[in-house]
Design an enzyme around this catalytic site. Sequence first.
Site, mmCIF file in Angstrom:
data_model
loop_
_atom_site.group_PDB
_atom_site.id
_atom_site.type_symbol
_atom_site.label_atom_id
_atom_site.label_comp_id
_atom_site.label_asym_id
_atom_site.label_seq_id
_atom_site.Cartn_x
_atom_site.Cartn_y
_atom_site.Cartn_z
ATOM 1 N N LYS A 187 -1.355 -9.329 2.629
ATOM 2 C CA LYS A 187 -0.370 -9.027 3.843
ATOM 3 C C LYS A 187 -1.626 -7.867 4.797
ATOM 4 C CE LYS A 187 3.198 -5.920 3.725
ATOM 5 N NZ LYS A 187 2.590 -5.060 4.497
ATOM 6 N N ASP A 221 0.798 -1.508 0.221
ATOM 7 C CA ASP A 221 0.006 0.078 0.040
ATOM 8 C C ASP A 221 0.991 1.205 0.057
ATOM 9 O OD1 ASP A 221 0.854 0.069 2.472
ATOM 10 O OD2 ASP A 221 -1.250 -0.076 3.648
ATOM 11 N N SER A 222 2.241 0.968 0.057
ATOM 12 C CA SER A 222 3.268 2.106 -0.159
ATOM 13 C C SER A 222 3.043 2.639 -1.635
ATOM 14 C CB SER A 222 4.491 1.741 -0.098
ATOM 15 O OG SER A 222 4.796 0.489 -0.774
ATOM 16 N N GLU A 264 -1.707 -5.278 8.401
ATOM 17 C CA GLU A 264 -0.853 -4.675 9.562
ATOM 18 C C GLU A 264 -1.287 -4.973 10.763
ATOM 19 O OE1 GLU A 264 0.124 -0.678 8.646
ATOM 20 O OE2 GLU A 264 0.938 -0.873 6.788
ATOM 21 N N ASP A 282 -1.164 -6.110 -0.551
ATOM 22 C CA ASP A 282 -1.487 -5.428 0.846
ATOM 23 C C ASP A 282 -2.830 -5.131 0.875
ATOM 24 O OD1 ASP A 282 0.290 -4.854 2.962
ATOM 25 O OD2 ASP A 282 1.164 -3.105 2.069
ATOM 26 N N GLU A 336 8.943 -4.347 10.810
ATOM 27 C CA GLU A 336 9.353 -2.994 10.195
ATOM 28 C C GLU A 336 10.104 -2.140 11.358
ATOM 29 O OE1 GLU A 336 6.838 -1.087 7.464
ATOM 30 O OE2 GLU A 336 7.921 0.626 7.287
HETATM 31 O O1 KIV Z 1 3.528 -1.176 1.782
HETATM 32 C C1 KIV Z 1 4.669 -1.458 1.510
HETATM 33 O O2 KIV Z 1 5.465 -1.137 0.927
HETATM 34 C C2 KIV Z 1 5.104 -2.355 2.961
HETATM 35 C C3 KIV Z 1 6.635 -2.764 2.703
HETATM 36 C C4 KIV Z 1 7.025 -1.433 3.579
HETATM 37 C C5 KIV Z 1 6.709 -3.827 3.839
HETATM 38 O O3 KIV Z 1 4.413 -2.813 3.667
#
Ligand code: KIV
Length: 293
Positions: free
Chosen positions: A142, A73-74, A144, A112, A211
Site C-alpha cells: 500500500k 506504517d502506523s 499513500e 505499507d 481516510e
Molecule cells: O498505517 C496504517 O495503519 C494505515 C491505516 C490507518 C489505513 O495506513
Amino acid sequence: MQDRDCDVTRLAGGAGLAGSSGRETVVRESRVTVPELARRKRTGEKIAMLTAYDFPFARRLDAAGVDVLLVGDSLASVVQGEDTTLPVTLDEMVYHCRLVSRAARRALVVGDMPFGSYQIGIEPTLEAAVRLVKEGGVHAVKLEGGRRVADRIEAIARMDVPVMGHVGLTPQSVHRFGGYRVQGRGEDGRARLLDDALAVQEAGAFAVVLECVPRDLATEVSAALEIPTIGIGAGSGCDGQVLVIHDLLGLGEGAPPRFVRQYVDLGEIVTKAARMYVDDVRQQKFPADAESY
Ligand code: KIV
C-alpha cells in the site's frame, strides 16, 4: 465465503470437535485473495481489515476472520512511540511484515510502503515493493497519494504486485496538511479527492483506503469506483472498514479519534495484571510450590 475448503486433520491431543477416532474436522476458509475482494465489491459483502504488527496478534486476528491484515506504517506511532509515521524505515517494515505474514493463514497481508521508499523515483519504489514481497512475505503493498503517485502504482502493478492506494488524510503528508485533518471538504476538496481515487484505480490499484473524509463523499467515491474502498473515518458507505488494532483494543496513547470504536480496554487489563504480579513478587506469593521445580 464462496470457496471453502473443508479438510480433515489429525491433531495430536486436539481439543474441540475431536471424536473417538482422534480426528477433527477443521473448516478452514481459503485465503482471501485480490479476486475475492473484487468479488466482494460486486456482491456488496463488506471487507474487514485491521492493522497487525507481530505474530501473536496477527495469529488471533486471522483466526477471528479479519479479511485483510495491514502492516501499517502506523507501526511508527503505536509500536515505536514516534509522533508521526515518518521515521519508520523500510528494514523495520520488512521485519514486521515477515512476523505478520508468518502468522496469517487466511487473511490477505498488505505491507505499507514507508515514507521515503517510493517518493524519490520509480526504481527505488520497485526495489522497496520487491523487498516487502520477497523478504516480508506480503501479498500486496500500500502507498499513500492519488494522481501524483499514479506512475508508481502503475509500475508496481506492472510487476504483478497488487497495490492498494490510500487517499484523503494521508498521514505521511502531515506536515503539508499542518495536522491530521478531515480531507475532501469544499467543492475543490471533493473534486480533488474523487480525482485522486479515480487516478489510483486507473493506475491499476486493486483497492483504495479512504481516510478521514466526509461520509457522503466516501459513499459517492465508493459508487464511482469499480475497486473496493476501505474506509477509516469515512462512514459506512465504503466497501470495507479498517482500524488500527491498538485503537480498537484500548492500547493507544491518549484519547482515540472520533471514528474509532474501542471494543475493550486492554491497556487497563495489562496494567492491572502487571500490578498484581508486582504485588505477588514483593509479597513473596509468586512463585508458589506448584510453579517451582
Ligand atoms: O498505517 C496504517 O495503519 C494505515 C491505516 C490507518 C489505513 O495506513
